[in-house]
Write an enzyme that holds these catalytic residues in place. Structure first.
Site, PDB file in Angstrom:
ATOM      1  N   ASN A  12       0.875  -1.179   0.000  1.00 56.45           N
ATOM      2  CA  ASN A  12       0.000   0.000   0.000  1.00 56.45           C
ATOM      3  C   ASN A  12       0.907   1.222   0.000  1.00 56.45           C
ATOM      4  O   ASN A  12       1.464   1.596   1.030  1.00 56.45           O
ATOM      5  CB  ASN A  12      -0.916  -0.015   1.223  1.00 56.45           C
ATOM      6  CG  ASN A  12      -1.849   1.178   1.273  1.00 56.45           C
ATOM      7  OD1 ASN A  12      -1.768   2.092   0.459  1.00 56.45           O
ATOM      8  ND2 ASN A  12      -2.743   1.181   2.249  1.00 56.45           N
ATOM      9  N   ARG A  91      -2.894  -2.105  -3.132  1.00 56.09           N
ATOM     10  CA  ARG A  91      -4.068  -1.281  -2.890  1.00 56.09           C
ATOM     11  C   ARG A  91      -3.999  -0.094  -3.857  1.00 56.09           C
ATOM     12  O   ARG A  91      -3.013   0.625  -3.925  1.00 56.09           O
ATOM     13  CB  ARG A  91      -4.073  -0.769  -1.461  1.00 56.09           C
ATOM     14  CG  ARG A  91      -5.321   0.045  -1.133  1.00 56.09           C
ATOM     15  CD  ARG A  91      -4.987   1.351  -0.490  1.00 56.09           C
ATOM     16  NE  ARG A  91      -6.190   2.116  -0.133  1.00 56.09           N
ATOM     17  CZ  ARG A  91      -6.154   3.224   0.583  1.00 56.09           C
ATOM     18  NH1 ARG A  91      -5.008   3.691   1.028  1.00 56.09           N
ATOM     19  NH2 ARG A  91      -7.261   3.880   0.837  1.00 56.09           N
ATOM     20  N   HIS A 180     -13.050   2.977   0.337  1.00 56.66           N
ATOM     21  CA  HIS A 180     -13.003   1.983   1.420  1.00 56.66           C
ATOM     22  C   HIS A 180     -13.700   0.686   1.016  1.00 56.66           C
ATOM     23  O   HIS A 180     -14.117  -0.096   1.879  1.00 56.66           O
ATOM     24  CB  HIS A 180     -13.648   2.516   2.710  1.00 56.66           C
ATOM     25  CG  HIS A 180     -12.967   3.702   3.302  1.00 56.66           C
ATOM     26  ND1 HIS A 180     -13.667   4.801   3.773  1.00 56.66           N
ATOM     27  CD2 HIS A 180     -11.665   4.002   3.486  1.00 56.66           C
ATOM     28  CE1 HIS A 180     -12.829   5.703   4.230  1.00 56.66           C
ATOM     29  NE2 HIS A 180     -11.592   5.246   4.056  1.00 56.66           N
ATOM     30  N   ARG A 241     -10.769  16.023   7.152  1.00 60.69           N
ATOM     31  CA  ARG A 241     -11.617  16.364   6.009  1.00 60.69           C
ATOM     32  C   ARG A 241     -12.978  16.847   6.488  1.00 60.69           C
ATOM     33  O   ARG A 241     -13.558  16.301   7.427  1.00 60.69           O
ATOM     34  CB  ARG A 241     -11.793  15.152   5.094  1.00 60.69           C
ATOM     35  CG  ARG A 241     -10.511  14.689   4.435  1.00 60.69           C
ATOM     36  CD  ARG A 241     -10.732  13.436   3.612  1.00 60.69           C
ATOM     37  NE  ARG A 241      -9.641  12.491   3.831  1.00 60.69           N
ATOM     38  CZ  ARG A 241      -9.667  11.213   3.490  1.00 60.69           C
ATOM     39  NH1 ARG A 241     -10.753  10.707   2.922  1.00 60.69           N
ATOM     40  NH2 ARG A 241      -8.629  10.445   3.719  1.00 60.69           N
ATOM     41  N   GLU A 387      -8.180  -5.176   5.631  1.00 62.39           N
ATOM     42  CA  GLU A 387      -8.022  -4.882   4.209  1.00 62.39           C
ATOM     43  C   GLU A 387      -6.841  -5.630   3.613  1.00 62.39           C
ATOM     44  O   GLU A 387      -6.882  -6.060   2.453  1.00 62.39           O
ATOM     45  CB  GLU A 387      -7.861  -3.376   4.013  1.00 62.39           C
ATOM     46  CG  GLU A 387      -9.105  -2.585   4.371  1.00 62.39           C
ATOM     47  CD  GLU A 387      -8.869  -1.092   4.401  1.00 62.39           C
ATOM     48  OE1 GLU A 387      -9.165  -0.428   3.392  1.00 62.39           O
ATOM     49  OE2 GLU A 387      -8.382  -0.595   5.428  1.00 62.39           O
TER      50      GLU A 387
END
Length: 414
Positions: A12, A91, A180, A241, A387
């Protein structure tokens, strides 16, 4: 077998980091995992756990290539059974409409990922960097992309279109994509297993709550709606965010503060959310600690977070015939009992009967359930995400059999 354990190497890549894991094909065992961070600086370092032993080492000035080389050297000098990577899973944040599932990463696929960088300029270029480095390092091993957006490609058109002139969608593919997806898919499958229902018969709302946050409506194992949109900025309030804001806020900030578009975008992505409202931190643990000390802005940030989360959870129900469970996952979702309790407090219409003891232990000993077993109301659960395991499984599925792996590939003494 020849005494060699076959595995998937999961990578990743971020703009200044490289996260990795080595996961066994047959056993699902995590042989190693770690993170190279602050790449490109004198403070670059590699930390992780290899063969059960925690370690760290300085890699000053290392870029992504040097970091991967340092990782492979570390793996190759460890003591344990031998491991051979037979697939490398990457990823990838944005796959646009090109990818609805994992894909072998040939030159054409990489070109598509680069095209999607306009929607994820902070993520996709870094993902491509990792892919190119891994292809050079493992030229004969299949490289597989697993896309954050792919799981959401099953959303119906009424859910993914924006109410803008349709020609803009046709020309630029401007629409809601969601993110996600790897986490939402893993958690949906694991939740179905825990409640004893086939995934295709299970309807869930999954709340992935970390520094980035999104909720997803999953009907019969398929995403039918999600809170994030064209980019990961949309939807819930997050660590830094803003989540959804009035689109005219951009013009208003320009007129009032003299900020240009790039500065406004940076403000909404990096200086807003929990951090911007509280003025304390983007970390929910720090926010909760300050709430306990009477910090008013931290309290406001936490209340905003849970209220907006509850509203988005209720919105997700519009895409479902019923809700078999609401599932909390990722860093905040798995670890903040206070966030879960406050969120359920706003969902009174569904009558979730929280069990305080189970919530305090994150559902331990109850298959993740945090509501009362006798309750006829909404079932709420905590299900940890994985993940990396999902990416490893997807990558390994692209390899017909482990025995087909080239014998020339490196062996890692793990």
């Amino acid at each position: 077998m020849d005494g060699i354990e076959h595995a998937a190497l999961v990578i990743n890549c971020g703009s200044s980091s490289l996260k990795f894991a080595l996961i066994g094909a047959e056993s699902g065992k995590r042989f190693a995992s770690g993170l190279a961070q602050r790449l490109g600086t004198a403070e670059a370092e590699l930390t992780g756990t290899v063969a059960g032993e925690r370690g760290e080492r300085a890699i000053p000035g290392a870029g992504h290539g040097e970091a991967l080389e340092a990782i492979m050297t570390w793996l190759g000098t460890s003591d344990a059974s031998r491991v051979r990577p037979v697939a490398v899973g990457h990823r990838v944040v944005h796959g646009g409409e090109y990818f609805s599932g994992p894909a072998l990463l040939d030159d054409a696929a990489i070109e598509r990922i680069e095209e999607c960088a306009r929607f994820a300029p902070l993520h996709n270029p870094a993902n491509v960097t990792g892919i190119r480095i891994a292809r050079a390092f493992f030229p004969d091993v299949p490289q597989v992309g697993v896309f954050d957006t792919a799981f959401h490609q099953t959303m119906p058109d009424a859910a993914f279109h924006y109410a803008i002139p349709h020609e803009l969608y046709e020309k630029h593919r401007l629409r809601r994509y969601g993110f996600h997806g790897t986490s939402h898919e893993y958690v949906a499958r694991e939740t179905a297993r825990r409640i004893g229902k086939p995934p295709e018969e299970t309807n869930l709302i999954v709340a992935h709550l970390g520094n980035g946050c999104s909720v997803c409506a999953v009907a019969g194992g398929r995403s039918v709606d999600t809170s994030m949109g064209l980019t990961p900025l949309d939807g819930l309030m997050m660590g830094t965010r803003s989540g959804s804001v009035d689109p005219n806020l951009h013009l208003t900030l320009h007129e009032l503060e003299g900020l240009d578009l790039a500065a406004i975008t940076d403000l909404l992505n990096r200086g807003s959310g929990l951090l911007g409202v509280s003025g304390v931190s983007n970390d929910m643990r720090a926010i909760e600690a300050e709430v306990g000390l009477g910090h008013a802005r931290a309290d406001l940030a936490r209340r905003m977070f849970v209220y907006r989360l509850a509203k988005e959870i209720l919105a997700m129900a519009a895409g479902l015939e019923r809700v078999d469970a609401l599932v909390f996952t990722a860093g905040i979702g798995e670890n903040s009992a206070a966030t879960r309790a406050a969120t359920l407090g706003h969902l009174r219409v569904w009558n979730p009967e929280l069990d305080p003891d189970l919530n305090a232990t994150h559902g331990a000993g109850a298959q993740g359930r945090i509501t009362r077993e006798s309750s006829a109301g909404l079932l709420a659960m905590v299900v940890p995400t994985d993940e990396e395991l999902m990416i490893a499984r997807a990558a390994l599925a692209m390899v017909p059999t482990a025995e087909k792996a080239p014998a020339s590939q490196p062996l890692l003494n793990l």
